[in-house]
Write a protein that holds these residues in place. Structure first.
Motif, short mmCIF file in Angstrom:
data_model
loop_
_atom_site.label_atom_id
_atom_site.label_comp_id
_atom_site.label_asym_id
_atom_site.label_seq_id
_atom_site.Cartn_x
_atom_site.Cartn_y
_atom_site.Cartn_z
N ARG A 18 1.27 -1.14 0.04
CA ARG A 18 0.21 0.07 -0.02
C ARG A 18 0.53 1.42 -0.21
O ARG A 18 0.53 2.10 -0.87
CB ARG A 18 -1.36 -0.08 1.32
N ASN A 27 -1.21 7.28 -6.15
CA ASN A 27 -2.92 7.01 -5.69
C ASN A 27 -3.47 7.28 -6.44
O ASN A 27 -5.23 7.00 -6.10
CB ASN A 27 -2.37 7.58 -4.02
N VAL A 32 -9.40 4.99 -1.86
CA VAL A 32 -8.36 4.01 -1.96
C VAL A 32 -8.30 3.60 -0.46
O VAL A 32 -7.70 2.10 -0.15
CB VAL A 32 -7.31 4.81 -2.15
N GLY A 38 1.57 4.17 -2.96
CA GLY A 38 1.48 5.75 -2.80
C GLY A 38 3.07 6.26 -3.03
O GLY A 38 3.05 7.65 -3.58
N THR A 58 -1.31 -2.22 -8.72
CA THR A 58 -1.09 -2.58 -7.67
C THR A 58 -0.14 -4.29 -6.67
O THR A 58 -0.07 -4.19 -6.15
CB THR A 58 -2.04 -3.01 -6.73
#
Length: 241
Positions: free
Chosen positions: A131, A140, A219, A135, A166
Motif C-alpha cells: 500500500r 494513488n 483508496v 503511494g 497494485t
C-alpha cells in the motif's frame, strides 16, 4: 541526475553528539573505505558541497545515526527509501532480482514495473507495505480514478488495470471491487427510496453526505478490503555491503 538529499545542519549536530572533529570523521570514513579529507567534511557541513551516496552511508556509520538524519527529510521517493536503508542501486537490484539499469530507470521515472516476486522483495527490503509503495510511486490518484469508475459502472473491466497498478492477484482485486460496487449501489438505492417516499431534505442530505465520505475514502477502503496483502511483510535484515 538525482541529487542525494543532505542537511548540513543535521550533519553538524550529529558530529557534535558523538564528539568527533572533522579530522577524526575523515579518518574514520577513510578506514571504512570512503576516503575523504577533513576539508571535504567541513564543506558538507557548510553546504558548499554534498556527499555522494557511498559517502553519505559511510558518514552515517561513523556518526552512529540513520542516513535519514543526515538526509534531513522523511523518505518520500523510491530513491530516498532505498538510501534510508543504506542500499546502493546495485545491492538492491541484486536483492530483488532486477537489472540495475532497469531499477535505476524506475527510480528516475517514479514508475515501478516489477513483477509480483520483485515487488514483494522490494517492499520487504525497504520495509514498506505494498500500500505504501503505491503511494510512494505516486499512483494513488490513478488507483482512485479506476475505483471511482468501477464502483459506479462496469467494475469487472477495472480488475485488470487495478491489478496492474497494485501487482495484486486478480481474484483478490475482483473480490474488493465487487464488494465496493455493491456498497456504493446501496447509496443510490437508499437515496431513491427517500425520494420516492418524499422524505424531508435532511434525510436526503444525510445520504448524500455519507456517499461523499465514502468517495473520499475510496483508496483507504480498497486497502482495508485487501487486508493483509497490502500490509508490510515481516522484516528481515538485508546486508548493506
Amino acid at each position: 541526475m538525482y541529487s542525494t538529499p543532505f542537511s548540513p545542519a543535521e550533519a553538524r549536530s550529529a558530529r557534535a553528539r558523538v564528539g568527533l572533529s572533522t579530522a577524526q570523521v575523515a579518518q574514520a570514513m577513510t578506514a571504512c573505505g570512503a576516503p575523504v579529507r577533513p576539508e571535504l567534511v567541513e564543506a558538507w557541513e557548510y553546504g558548499s558541497q554534498f556527499p555522494t551516496e557511498p559517502q553519505l552511508f559511510a558518514l552515517a556509520d561513523v556518526l552512529w545515526c540513520p542516513p535519514t538524519v543526515l538526509m534531513g527529510v522523511e523518505p518520500r521517493t523510491l530513491a530516498e527509501h532505498r538510501m534510508a536503508r543504506q542500499l546502493s542501486v546495485e545491492r538492491l537490484s541484486q536483492v530483488i532480482g532486477m537489472d540495475p539499469g532497469h531499477y535505476r530507470a524506475a527510480e528516475a521515472a517514479q514508475q515501478w514495473t516489477g513483477d509480483y516476486r520483485q515487488t514483494k522483495a522490494l517492499v520487504d527490503a525497504l520495509g514498506l507495505s505494498l500500500r505504501k509503495l503505491i503511494g510512494v510511486m505516486g499512483r494513488n490518484e490513478e488507483l482512485a480514478g479506476h475505483l471511482r469508475t468501477a464502483i459506479d459502472g462496469r467494475w469487472k473491466s477495472h480488475v485488470g488495470p487495478v491489478a496492474t497498478i497494485t501487482t495484486l492477484n486478480k481474484t483478490r482485486v475482483s473480490d474488493a471491487l465487487r464488494a465496493m460496487h455493491a456498497e456504493f449501489a446501496e447509496f443510490s438505492e437508499r437515496y431513491m427510496g427517500h425520494v420516492m417516499a418524499r422524505n424531508d431534505d435532511s434525510r436526503l442530505k444525510q445520504v448524500a453526505a455519507e456517499r461523499a465520505a465514502y468517495l473520499r475514502r475510496l483508496v483507504d477502503h480498497f486497502w482495508e478490503l485487501i487486508g493483509d496483502a497490502g500490509e508490510a511483510p515481516p522484516f528481515h535484515t538485508v546486508p548493506t555491503h
